[in-house]
Design a protein around this motif. Sequence first.
Motif, mmCIF file in Angstrom:
data_model
loop_
_atom_site.group_PDB
_atom_site.id
_atom_site.type_symbol
_atom_site.label_atom_id
_atom_site.label_comp_id
_atom_site.label_asym_id
_atom_site.label_seq_id
_atom_site.Cartn_x
_atom_site.Cartn_y
_atom_site.Cartn_z
ATOM 1 N N ASP A 68 0.826 -1.209 0.000
ATOM 2 C CA ASP A 68 0.000 0.000 0.000
ATOM 3 C C ASP A 68 0.864 1.264 0.000
ATOM 4 O OD1 ASP A 68 -2.159 -1.674 0.047
ATOM 5 O OD2 ASP A 68 -2.587 -1.410 2.193
ATOM 6 N N ALA A 69 1.972 1.244 0.763
ATOM 7 C CA ALA A 69 2.855 2.412 0.805
ATOM 8 C C ALA A 69 3.497 2.654 -0.558
ATOM 9 C CB ALA A 69 3.928 2.215 1.877
ATOM 10 N N ARG A 70 3.900 1.584 -1.226
ATOM 11 C CA ARG A 70 4.488 1.724 -2.562
ATOM 12 C C ARG A 70 3.463 2.325 -3.536
ATOM 13 N NH1 ARG A 70 9.287 -0.548 -3.730
ATOM 14 N NH2 ARG A 70 10.195 -1.947 -2.166
ATOM 15 N N HIS A 71 2.240 1.804 -3.441
ATOM 16 C CA HIS A 71 1.206 2.279 -4.360
ATOM 17 C C HIS A 71 0.939 3.778 -4.136
ATOM 18 C CE1 HIS A 71 -2.344 2.203 -6.878
ATOM 19 N NE2 HIS A 71 -3.054 2.748 -5.890
ATOM 20 N N ARG A 72 0.861 4.182 -2.882
ATOM 21 C CA ARG A 72 0.574 5.578 -2.561
ATOM 22 C C ARG A 72 1.689 6.502 -3.072
ATOM 23 N NH1 ARG A 72 2.148 8.286 1.735
ATOM 24 N NH2 ARG A 72 2.651 6.389 2.912
ATOM 25 N N ARG A 78 6.602 9.746 -6.091
ATOM 26 C CA ARG A 78 7.697 9.841 -5.110
ATOM 27 C C ARG A 78 8.119 8.454 -4.607
ATOM 28 N NH1 ARG A 78 6.290 11.721 -0.642
ATOM 29 N NH2 ARG A 78 8.167 12.862 -0.033
ATOM 30 N N LEU A 79 8.037 7.432 -5.483
ATOM 31 C CA LEU A 79 8.337 6.069 -5.049
ATOM 32 C C LEU A 79 9.761 5.932 -4.526
ATOM 33 C CD1 LEU A 79 7.379 3.184 -4.733
ATOM 34 C CD2 LEU A 79 8.037 2.743 -7.112
ATOM 35 N N ALA A 80 10.673 6.703 -5.048
ATOM 36 C CA ALA A 80 12.070 6.619 -4.602
ATOM 37 C C ALA A 80 12.221 6.964 -3.131
ATOM 38 C CB ALA A 80 12.947 7.541 -5.446
ATOM 39 N N PHE A 81 11.242 7.671 -2.567
ATOM 40 C CA PHE A 81 11.332 8.086 -1.167
ATOM 41 C C PHE A 81 10.796 7.020 -0.203
ATOM 42 C CE2 PHE A 81 11.531 12.180 -3.304
ATOM 43 C CZ PHE A 81 12.466 12.865 -2.554
ATOM 44 N N LEU A 82 10.354 5.865 -0.725
ATOM 45 C CA LEU A 82 9.775 4.839 0.149
ATOM 46 C C LEU A 82 10.737 4.493 1.278
ATOM 47 C CD1 LEU A 82 7.496 2.758 0.714
ATOM 48 C CD2 LEU A 82 8.864 1.128 -0.616
ATOM 49 N N SER A 83 10.254 4.637 2.513
ATOM 50 C CA SER A 83 11.094 4.363 3.680
ATOM 51 C C SER A 83 10.354 3.432 4.631
ATOM 52 C CB SER A 83 11.440 5.663 4.412
ATOM 53 O OG SER A 83 10.261 6.221 4.986
ATOM 54 N N HIS A 164 31.318 7.806 0.997
ATOM 55 C CA HIS A 164 29.916 8.209 0.977
ATOM 56 C C HIS A 164 29.001 6.982 1.055
ATOM 57 C CE1 HIS A 164 30.837 12.362 -0.111
ATOM 58 N NE2 HIS A 164 31.647 11.905 -1.059
ATOM 59 N N LEU A 165 27.794 7.200 1.580
ATOM 60 C CA LEU A 165 26.720 6.209 1.575
ATOM 61 C C LEU A 165 25.485 6.897 1.002
ATOM 62 C CD1 LEU A 165 25.160 3.633 2.313
ATOM 63 C CD2 LEU A 165 25.017 4.484 4.677
ATOM 64 N N PHE A 166 25.018 6.443 -0.141
ATOM 65 C CA PHE A 166 23.849 7.025 -0.799
ATOM 66 C C PHE A 166 22.678 6.042 -0.703
ATOM 67 C CE2 PHE A 166 27.525 8.953 -2.895
ATOM 68 C CZ PHE A 166 27.199 10.311 -2.866
ATOM 69 N N VAL A 167 21.575 6.496 -0.128
ATOM 70 C CA VAL A 167 20.399 5.640 0.063
ATOM 71 C C VAL A 167 19.210 6.290 -0.624
ATOM 72 C CG1 VAL A 167 18.931 4.469 1.744
ATOM 73 C CG2 VAL A 167 21.336 4.912 2.285
ATOM 74 N N SER A 168 18.484 5.525 -1.408
ATOM 75 C CA SER A 168 17.415 6.070 -2.253
ATOM 76 C C SER A 168 16.376 6.840 -1.463
ATOM 77 C CB SER A 168 16.742 4.934 -3.039
ATOM 78 O OG SER A 168 16.175 3.977 -2.148
ATOM 79 N N ASN A 169 15.937 6.294 -0.304
ATOM 80 C CA ASN A 169 14.850 6.974 0.414
ATOM 81 C C ASN A 169 15.305 8.275 1.067
ATOM 82 O OD1 ASN A 169 15.269 6.568 3.518
ATOM 83 N ND2 ASN A 169 15.642 4.527 2.661
ATOM 84 N N GLU A 170 16.617 8.476 1.196
ATOM 85 C CA GLU A 170 17.134 9.740 1.732
ATOM 86 C C GLU A 170 17.330 10.771 0.614
ATOM 87 O OE1 GLU A 170 17.709 10.404 4.889
ATOM 88 O OE2 GLU A 170 17.566 8.421 5.828
#
Length: 672
Positions: A68-72, A78-83, A164-170
């Motif tokens: 549901d969170a992915r769908h929203r 803004r799917l890349a922000f899924l956390s 560096h550490l790169f994380v999609s939801n950040e």
Amino acid sequence: MESALHDPILTRAIEAARWVSFDIFDTAILRKVGSPHDVFAIVEIEARLRLGRPDFDFVDLRSEAERDARHRLEQSGRLAFLSLTDIYKELENRPEIGPSVARQLMEIEIGVELNLATRNPFIHEAYRLALARGKIVLFISDMYLPEDVLAQMLDRSGYTRYRHLFVSNEVGLRKREGDLFKHVCQQIDAAPKRVLHIGDDWLSDIKMARRRGLRTYHYKRPALLAETYLPDVGEWDAGTAESGVVKGLVTNSLLAARPMNKRRVEEDYWYRLGYANVGPLYTGFALWLADAVKKDGIRKVYFLSRDGYIMEKAYQRLRESHRELPPSAYLYASRRALRFAALENFDNGELDFFLRQSHAIQVRHLLGRLGLDAGRYGDEIRKAGFAGPTELLRPLRSEAALRHLVHLLKEPILEAVEKQRIRLLTYLKELEFEVGGKVALVDIGWQGSMQYTLDRLLARLNWPTLISGYYLATFAEALRLGQRSDRMKGFLCQFSEPPTHHQAILQCVPFYEFLHTAPHGSVRGYRDVEGEVQPDFEPNFIPQQNRLAEDVQTGALDFMTDFLEVRRDYPWLALSPELAFAAVRQVVAQPSCLDAVKIGDLQHVDSFDHVEESGYFARPPAWRESLNVKRLRRVYLQSYWKMGFLRRLTCREHWLSGSLKRILESLGASSD
């Protein structure tokens, strides 16, 4: 610091780059479970225990919340922000959860993820090589976990030096669309061709990285390799916490260390068989045994040689972290040694065990079973109708003369029995065998005849000790011996129940005995050595085969160590008989061609036999000889592992299909 990376292609790629970036999950870091879904299964049990809600269904709720969170977020672009926070916001809106429980569940999930994370040894070598060559290291992940949690995982896993550490939801960008790679290159001010990205996902890590101009190395994650190099055991995919841990440990430990190929599979065969197939069996049995002896109030545990040799090692490995378990000892004994010391009556069948013949043997060999030197009894041998000590005894034909000889030698036999009985009693005292109270005998099992015989002996010696037997499996025949059913327990099957396990064992009993072999022969009796009683061994030990068994046992104990490490955090983890037995049962019932050859070439030596009298588990004649159907059928019937024998025939691809079909039909089998 230099590195021993087992891949020249990756080594050259690292040396050619200035920046080296690593994907995290299924690349730099592995989970100690088969799939992410298994993480939720562990969280569910932990949640039930901590929340006091035994029926709480976390797995389905968690999966629905993420969906549901992915769908929203997808709807909002803004799917890349899924956390993880987004997922738990969905959960807290469920009436059966609420904000407070949702916070507890998120803490539990993060804790489980941290506990299950382990470094990938192959990728860690690449990481070390990159540092040694002066490269700048990055980590990039499309992941819903918070950046600080991923940083903690990396630190715990030995990835402590990176830029560096790169994380999609950040960041709000994903590798999957390629945008995160573009962002990374901009942030580090690097030309894409100077950056090497290492990852497991073909689309996200390879295709999209290349589209943005980066160099790439496709790491084939263990879960993909498992389809080719690991047995397809249905029980490993049951979706339970335990099955997930078993599959995860096997997959990661055997397939992540260095690139796989068929040559490695063959070279590492026995260790791999031990880790993947036998490890769960040893571990499940040891955990079951520990629970049983604690529950039954056992004061000391005695492991019977030879089958108990590896069983004690497994028990001791468990006892290292469970000091409340009763102490153990290794008891040198055998059916032959105990039955001989207990021999009393020549007329009630007690002698049958010593007189049995599966093939022709010499008179002197049979008298040796009864503790006599045939050279001293030439007159009695001839009086019984034999030409001399070296005459061959033919099964059935020589029975009457043999029984006559035994009765002629009754007095010296009983003298030898009495000597052995006294030595056995002395040995038990030197071993400080428990007097009074409850003790456990542990063995591979089957009929439990050694427990029955030792019970009788101790009763005659007025030794008031209550013996209970704990076995890998017990057969219904044990009850016909007069055994007390309440004092015998079997892990895989109890008095032949369930029949599926019983039949699986009967398919190749010597294989299970091979898995539990010891680095010494069978005990044929006891002898005095400088005032101390020591076991006297039969010459039925095959050193080269024992080395194979050692490889199997090393692998199995390594699995047990890894499983107990996970269990340290989750002490409720156990292995049911079905799950513990699944991979061993499969290799016996559905062997691969490699299984059939490797295991089929093992030799079985009966307790009274010499090595030269051993037979192969399943070795068909050379293919030209196999066209002689009568000879092939004879060898087949003499083999210990019929399924392995047939499998080896079907693996002979150069045979004409018509000849093979005719031969299999003659054996009462099918080529299907």
